[in-house]
Design a protein around this motif. Structure first.
Motif, PDB file in Angstrom:
ATOM      1  N   LYS A 292     -10.920  -6.649   8.124  1.00  0.00           N
ATOM      2  CA  LYS A 292     -11.050  -7.013   6.706  1.00  0.00           C
ATOM      3  C   LYS A 292      -9.741  -6.801   5.941  1.00  0.00           C
ATOM      4  N   ALA A 293      -8.676  -6.569   6.686  1.00  0.00           N
ATOM      5  CA  ALA A 293      -7.348  -6.356   6.100  1.00  0.00           C
ATOM      6  C   ALA A 293      -7.287  -5.116   5.230  1.00  0.00           C
ATOM      7  N   MET A 294      -8.070  -4.093   5.586  1.00  0.00           N
ATOM      8  CA  MET A 294      -8.058  -2.821   4.881  1.00  0.00           C
ATOM      9  C   MET A 294      -7.384  -1.760   5.760  1.00  0.00           C
ATOM     10  N   PRO A 295      -6.631  -0.846   5.178  1.00  0.00           N
ATOM     11  CA  PRO A 295      -5.934   0.177   5.966  1.00  0.00           C
ATOM     12  C   PRO A 295      -6.901   1.140   6.629  1.00  0.00           C
ATOM     13  N   THR A 296      -6.522   1.605   7.812  1.00  0.00           N
ATOM     14  CA  THR A 296      -7.395   2.505   8.569  1.00  0.00           C
ATOM     15  C   THR A 296      -6.727   3.840   8.882  1.00  0.00           C
TER      16      THR A 296
ATOM     17  N   THR B 123       4.302   5.437   4.373  1.00  0.00           N
ATOM     18  CA  THR B 123       3.742   5.360   5.727  1.00  0.00           C
ATOM     19  C   THR B 123       3.122   3.994   5.968  1.00  0.00           C
ATOM     20  N   TRP B 124       3.530   3.342   7.057  1.00  0.00           N
ATOM     21  CA  TRP B 124       2.886   2.098   7.469  1.00  0.00           C
ATOM     22  C   TRP B 124       1.529   2.420   8.075  1.00  0.00           C
ATOM     23  N   TYR B 125       0.517   1.596   7.749  1.00  0.00           N
ATOM     24  CA  TYR B 125      -0.847   1.814   8.228  1.00  0.00           C
ATOM     25  C   TYR B 125      -1.328   0.649   9.089  1.00  0.00           C
TER      26      TYR B 125
END
Length: 251
Positions: free
Chosen positions: A218-222, A211-213
């Motif tokens: 901060k370049a962190m997945p949400t 899955t693309w997030y």
């Protein structure tokens, strides 16, 4: 007959022949140069030795059947509407149904191969490894490595990857990557994929669902950015397919 059906039949027939008449083969021992932590990731996913023995990899995305020669990286993608591939010299698109393919063949032909063959493609030749900051998602920290390529390695040597793994199990969990296909120069515009589910395919633990997030400042997945991609009809074989399998159809 669908090419993927032919592939499965060939793999089954040749495998049976090999079982009936075992032959002694000289195996070249490759000296590996990746970090110890990544070696544990590879081992968690079936082991680099198992990966090195494999010659053919195949999977489906929807109705597309993707088949690759793991030694030469020749590839063919077949669907009911079009076919394209790489024969070792040229990236081709079947002109008879070319209008049905809406993407860029040069960009697309090996795109999903790299996503599917994780984490093992991160053991290719010409790779530079360096530790990177942990990825943090839902209060869990995932250690990672940044992967870059030496000059003139592959079609996009300026691409970079960041692989993140579970610190307890060493299973791969996330992949961040840049795309330099159009820009032809390095960038820090990362995309990120969560590897949700895995399955055992002839001894290798390969992705079943990714899955693309979306990412924050901060370049962190949400949260998920789109529906998950599911890989079906997986096949890993020590059978090598003939050259003609990857050639452009003669119309």
């Amino acid at each position: 007959m669908n090419k993927i059906i032919i592939l499965i039949l060939i793999a089954t027939i040749v495998s049976c022949k090999n079982d009936a008449k075992p032959a002694t083969q000289k195996v070249e021992i490759k000296k590996e140069n990746f970090p110890d932590e990544l070696a544990k990731v590879f081992e968690k996913h079936g082991g680099i030795a198992t990966w090195r023995k494999a010659k053919t990899l195949s999977f489906n995305i929807g109705e597309e059947a993707h088949t690759s020669d793991l030694q030469t990286r020749k590839i063919v993608i077949n669907s009911s509407k079009y076919s394209l591939g790489f024969d070792g010299k040229e990236i081709w698109l079947d002109q008879e149904n070319a209008a049905a393919f809406k993407g860029n063949k040069d960009f697309y032909y090996n795109l999903y191969f790299y996503f599917y063959a994780m984490p093992f493609v991160l053991a290719d030749d010409g790779i530079i490894y360096e530790k990177t900051a942990d990825l943090i998602f839902e209060n869990t920290q995932y250690p990672g490595y940044k992967i870059s390529f030496k000059a003139n390695i592959g079609t996009s040597s300026d691409d970079t990857y960041k692989v993140y793994y579970n610190p307890k199990t060493y299973q791969m969990e996330w992949l961040a990557y840049t795309v330099t296909f159009k820009a032809k120069e390095p960038n820090n515009d990362y995309h990120i994929i969560k590897y949700n589910k895995w399955e055992n395919v002839n001894g290798l633990i390969l992705p079943y669902e990714i899955t693309w997030y979306k990412m924050n400042e901060k370049a962190m997945p949400t949260e998920p950015a789109r529906p998950s991609t599911v890989f079906t009809l997986p096949l890993v074989s020590e059978v090598k397919l003939g050259t003609s399998f990857f050639e452009k159809p003669k119309n």
